[in-house]
Motif scaffolding. Sequence first.
Motif, mmCIF file in Angstrom:
data_model
loop_
_atom_site.group_PDB
_atom_site.id
_atom_site.type_symbol
_atom_site.label_atom_id
_atom_site.label_comp_id
_atom_site.label_asym_id
_atom_site.label_seq_id
_atom_site.Cartn_x
_atom_site.Cartn_y
_atom_site.Cartn_z
ATOM 1 N N LEU A 1 -1.117 -3.721 3.648
ATOM 2 C CA LEU A 1 -0.455 -2.443 2.895
ATOM 3 C C LEU A 1 -1.327 -1.851 2.122
ATOM 4 O O LEU A 1 -1.570 -0.375 2.047
ATOM 5 N N LYS A 2 -2.244 -2.666 1.211
ATOM 6 C CA LYS A 2 -2.925 -2.237 0.130
ATOM 7 C C LYS A 2 -4.162 -1.544 0.854
ATOM 8 O O LYS A 2 -4.804 -0.324 0.613
ATOM 9 N N ALA B 1 -3.016 1.816 2.576
ATOM 10 C CA ALA B 1 -3.054 2.770 1.168
ATOM 11 C C ALA B 1 -4.525 3.464 1.033
ATOM 12 O O ALA B 1 -4.763 4.493 0.709
ATOM 13 N N LYS B 2 -5.592 2.417 1.018
ATOM 14 C CA LYS B 2 -6.922 2.852 0.813
ATOM 15 C C LYS B 2 -7.416 3.887 1.645
ATOM 16 O O LYS B 2 -8.072 4.959 1.316
#
Length: 338
Positions: free
Chosen positions: A40-41, A44-45
Amino acid sequence: MTTTNSVQFPGEAGTSVPQQPARLAESTAPVRRQSTLRKLKEAAKSLLPTPVFLSLLHHKEIGRYPNLLRPTTFNEKILQKSLRPDPWFAELTDKLTVREYVARKLGEEHVIPLLAAPEIFTREVFDALPNSFVMKANHGSTYVEVVRDKSTRSFEQLSQLANHWLTLDFYKIAREKHYREIKPRIFFERLLLDNNGQIPADYKLHCFGGRSGKPLIYILVISDRFGADTRGDIYDADWNHLDMAIGAYKPSPKPAPRPENLDAILAAATTLCGDFDYVRVDLYAPDNQIYFGELTFTPGAGVLPFTPDRIDYEWGRLVPDAFLSTRPPLPMHSVSAA
């Protein structure tokens, strides 16, 4: 060196989740949650606008936010080059296409012999390789596999690694725009060894003002790169050992003796940097020979820590501001001309 499919900030370790027996399912639940959070991170990036992404990355690695409109430090100006690369960056960053440029500028004898550059890496290609070689990918950094004895490796092992490299989008790591234009390829070079059977040191020559014909050059020497005691030492063009560090490299306990062919090393770098206001020229110099490694226009992706930090500002004064530059684009055929 191992790479991962996840988009990572430099220095950020990847998370791998090996297959576990069923009885360990409960204990691996936190790992699976961590893996999901990481995905998820990373997603998002990927949605962040490039200037925002680079500002956060710079802050994470350097400790301050960059000024992308009025850059003053070396790293800020490298970030600027990543955002607005010169038109020939991609072709000269590509580790395959740059070979022609180097052969014309420096001489074919200074290009590491190419063993194979197949469209597809097959068992037939593997079988035709010599007992020792280096496998590389052309579209990024760290995609290097040294094979000293082919009998200890299998085609399946190398094919799996090669296929993994080909799936990686190096642009996503730090948004160096010119990497998007490089078509990923696997290739094989002769393994360079010195008279002692060791892999030679890597000379990374930071060349400022090459267009003047008299560049200012600083030399980062990386020794034992593929060993257990990798070191990085910085020298000026007179081989004075400088009290500074680049990135995570630790200096050697004792400076290396001046190379017998230092003048030839500097001359080769001067020739190769002559078309640019800044470039890092990588060379190998085993047993008084000189071989080309690569050209790098955005080293460390503009998030390269210096120790002491003031070097970031001092080197920054040596690099022109790309946004204020009025020089016209230089076509590839002009760059390639001897």
